[in-house]
Write an enzyme that holds these catalytic residues in place. Structure first.
Site, PDB file in Angstrom:
ATOM      1  N   GLU A 142      39.663  36.315  36.557  1.00  0.00           N
ATOM      2  CA  GLU A 142      38.554  36.314  37.515  1.00  0.00           C
ATOM      3  C   GLU A 142      38.341  37.691  38.134  1.00  0.00           C
ATOM      4  O   GLU A 142      37.215  38.077  38.411  1.00  0.00           O
ATOM      5  CB  GLU A 142      38.826  35.270  38.614  1.00  0.00           C
ATOM      6  CG  GLU A 142      38.642  33.859  38.097  1.00  0.00           C
ATOM      7  CD  GLU A 142      39.242  32.797  39.000  1.00  0.00           C
ATOM      8  OE1 GLU A 142      40.477  32.657  38.997  1.00  0.00           O
ATOM      9  OE2 GLU A 142      38.477  32.121  39.691  1.00  0.00           O
ATOM     10  N   ASN A 180      40.073  39.461  47.323  1.00  0.00           N
ATOM     11  CA  ASN A 180      39.986  38.010  47.531  1.00  0.00           C
ATOM     12  C   ASN A 180      40.605  37.732  48.902  1.00  0.00           C
ATOM     13  O   ASN A 180      41.823  37.693  49.041  1.00  0.00           O
ATOM     14  CB  ASN A 180      40.746  37.297  46.400  1.00  0.00           C
ATOM     15  CG  ASN A 180      40.666  35.789  46.523  1.00  0.00           C
ATOM     16  OD1 ASN A 180      40.122  35.261  47.496  1.00  0.00           O
ATOM     17  ND2 ASN A 180      41.211  35.089  45.542  1.00  0.00           N
ATOM     18  N   HIS A 220      35.155  27.416  40.824  1.00  0.00           N
ATOM     19  CA  HIS A 220      35.785  28.106  39.687  1.00  0.00           C
ATOM     20  C   HIS A 220      34.727  28.704  38.752  1.00  0.00           C
ATOM     21  O   HIS A 220      35.001  28.940  37.564  1.00  0.00           O
ATOM     22  CB  HIS A 220      36.659  27.166  38.822  1.00  0.00           C
ATOM     23  CG  HIS A 220      37.924  26.707  39.455  1.00  0.00           C
ATOM     24  ND1 HIS A 220      38.442  25.460  39.214  1.00  0.00           N
ATOM     25  CD2 HIS A 220      38.779  27.309  40.309  1.00  0.00           C
ATOM     26  CE1 HIS A 220      39.575  25.314  39.889  1.00  0.00           C
ATOM     27  NE2 HIS A 220      39.787  26.437  40.574  1.00  0.00           N
ATOM     28  N   ARG A 269      45.559  17.478  45.128  1.00  0.00           N
ATOM     29  CA  ARG A 269      44.252  16.864  45.438  1.00  0.00           C
ATOM     30  C   ARG A 269      44.033  15.613  44.583  1.00  0.00           C
ATOM     31  O   ARG A 269      44.384  15.605  43.403  1.00  0.00           O
ATOM     32  CB  ARG A 269      43.126  17.867  45.157  1.00  0.00           C
ATOM     33  CG  ARG A 269      43.087  18.992  46.176  1.00  0.00           C
ATOM     34  CD  ARG A 269      42.070  20.044  45.798  1.00  0.00           C
ATOM     35  NE  ARG A 269      42.712  21.323  45.577  1.00  0.00           N
ATOM     36  CZ  ARG A 269      42.111  22.411  45.106  1.00  0.00           C
ATOM     37  NH1 ARG A 269      40.832  22.377  44.790  1.00  0.00           N
ATOM     38  NH2 ARG A 269      42.777  23.526  44.935  1.00  0.00           N
ATOM     39  N   ARG A 312      35.567  38.287  45.884  1.00  0.00           N
ATOM     40  CA  ARG A 312      35.480  36.888  45.485  1.00  0.00           C
ATOM     41  C   ARG A 312      34.942  36.129  46.691  1.00  0.00           C
ATOM     42  O   ARG A 312      35.548  36.157  47.775  1.00  0.00           O
ATOM     43  CB  ARG A 312      36.854  36.344  45.103  1.00  0.00           C
ATOM     44  CG  ARG A 312      36.735  34.914  44.702  1.00  0.00           C
ATOM     45  CD  ARG A 312      38.024  34.235  44.466  1.00  0.00           C
ATOM     46  NE  ARG A 312      37.725  32.870  44.072  1.00  0.00           N
ATOM     47  CZ  ARG A 312      38.532  31.855  44.273  1.00  0.00           C
ATOM     48  NH1 ARG A 312      39.691  32.038  44.828  1.00  0.00           N
ATOM     49  NH2 ARG A 312      38.179  30.654  43.901  1.00  0.00           N
TER      50      ARG A 312
END
Ligand code: AMP
Length: 396
Positions: free
Chosen positions: A382, A7, A180, A239, A90
């Site tokens: 993940e 990643n 996601h 956020r 990823r």
């Protein structure tokens, strides 16, 4: 067979090595401050740790440090990188071009570059990681891209279009993409397995630093809360999530803000942090709320209410729900949030067992036998999902 999962961020590199015989993680690590100085922290599954400061002007030097950690350091887990069969990356924004994971070719890298306009922080960094892998490990080792957006490509136009003048969709590809996806697919797939039925309506709640909720019907995404970017949806650590766009134009005019200023405010200074003024970490904010901080209490109340409303809207969108899944740092650990959400869904037959709900961070069904809807905590993984895709693609 061992799969190396990468990643890559602009100045960081996270990795895991997974043995696919038993799907066990052999080691994981992180290179930070790439381009500035360079530090690697590498942890073998048996607890051995190797850390070093070593110059990493680019991602290539970071990968060289990773090879040393994997094969020669005091926390080594293999003798040679040749033991690794493939690399899974990823990757973030695949736009409409990638509906599944795929073998990386020069055409794939080109497409990723084209989609960088919609993910200027992520796609270029992912490409840096891929190109550095090619440089360090050669062209013979297969590399696979696993896009965050791919799972959401099954949404219908009525779900992914924004009601802006149509030309913005045509000219700039402005629409909802969702993020996601690897996590929603992983926990949604597991929930479907646990439900044991082919036709299912599942709502997956990925609640971590970034948060999103997805409606999955018969294994396919029908709607998701994140949009053109991972800002959309409901409030997260820093956020804002969805708000009236007029609030933005009003503030920008009042304070003479540039688009970059606005971007910073809604991405980095809002959400749980912006409301509470305490922290972006739910644990700190909950502690402050419990100690009587009214703004911290408001932040927690707002976040829970917004999550509940998204779940409610997805129950309507799918005309029912068989299972609700909680995952991510908050979803897996915050029993009070789960209790609030589930208690407010009693009207659709959700009933949870308070003792089971007290469990943290492990797979468990927390709904009662009488509940009309199954509610699960399913820890996301993940990296394993990326490794599984990588194995599947190279086995074809
Ligand atoms: P993630 O991005 O999935 O690693 O999730 C990180 C977030 O999980 C943190 O920012 C915390 O807000 C949240 N978290 C972790 N443990 C707990 C907990 N016990 N209760 C509430 N939130 C938690």
């Amino acid at each position: 067979m061992k799969i190396f999962v990468v990643n890559a961020g602009s100045s960081s590199l996270k990795y895991q090595l997974i043995d696919m015989e038993n799907e066990q993680m052999l080691c994981k690590g992180l290179c930070e401050r790439i381009g500035v100085s360079g530090v690697i922290t590498h942890k073998a599954a048996d607890g051995r740790v190797y850390t070093a400061e070593t110059l990493m002007p680019t991602h290539s030097e970071a990968f060289e440090a990773v090879v040393y950690a994997l094969t020669e350091s005091e926390a080594k887990v293999i003798d040679s990188f040749d033991e690794i069969s493939a690399i899974g990356h990823r990757t973030v924004q695949g736009g409409v071009d990638f509906t599944n994971s795929c073998l990386i070719t020069s055409e794939v890298i080109e497409k990723m570059r084209e989609w960088s306009v919609l993910a200027p922080l992520h796609n270029p960094a992912n490409i840096l990681g891929i190109e550095a892998c090619i440089k360090t490990f050669g062209k013979d080792i297969p590399q696979v891209a696993v896009f965050d957006t791919a799972f959401h490509q099954t949404m219908e136009p009525k779900a992914y279009m924004y009601a802006l003048p149509y030309r913005y969709y045509e000219q700039y590809k402005i629409r909802k993409y969702g993020f996601h996806g690897t996590s929603h697919r992983f926990v949604g797939g597991r929930a479907q397995e646990l439900l044991g039925k082919e036709h299912s309506k599942i709502i997956t709640c990925h609640l971590g630093n970034g948060c999103s909720i997805t409606a999955i019907k018969d294994g396919k995404c029908v709607d998701t809360s994140m949009g053109l970017t991972p800002l959309d949806g409901f409030m997260m650590g820093t956020r804002s999530g969805t708000l009236d766009p007029s609030a933005i134009t009003y503030i920008a005019e009042k304070e003479n803000l540039s688009p970059a200023d606005v971007d910073r405010i809604v991405n980095k200074e809002s959400g749980v942090y912006g409301i509470s003024g305490v922290s972006n970490d739910n644990r700190d904010v909950e502690a402050a709320a419990n100690a009587g901080n009214e703004r911290a209490k408001l932040a927690i109340d707002m976040q829970r209410y917004q999550i509940l409303k998204f779940i409610g809207s997805y129950i309507a969108a799918m005309n029912g729900v068989d299972a609700i899944v909680f995952t991510g740092g908050i979803g897996e650990n915050d029993s009070k949030l789960r209790e609030y959400v589930c208690d407010n869904l009693k009207f659709v037959g959700v009933e949870i067992d308070k003792e089971k709900n007290a469990v943290r961070g492990k797979e468990i069904k927390i709904s009662t036998n009488n509940s009309k809807v199954s509610v699960y905590i399913i820890p996301t993984n993940e990296e394993l999902a990326i490794a599984r895709d990588t194995l599947e693609i190279i086995s074809k």
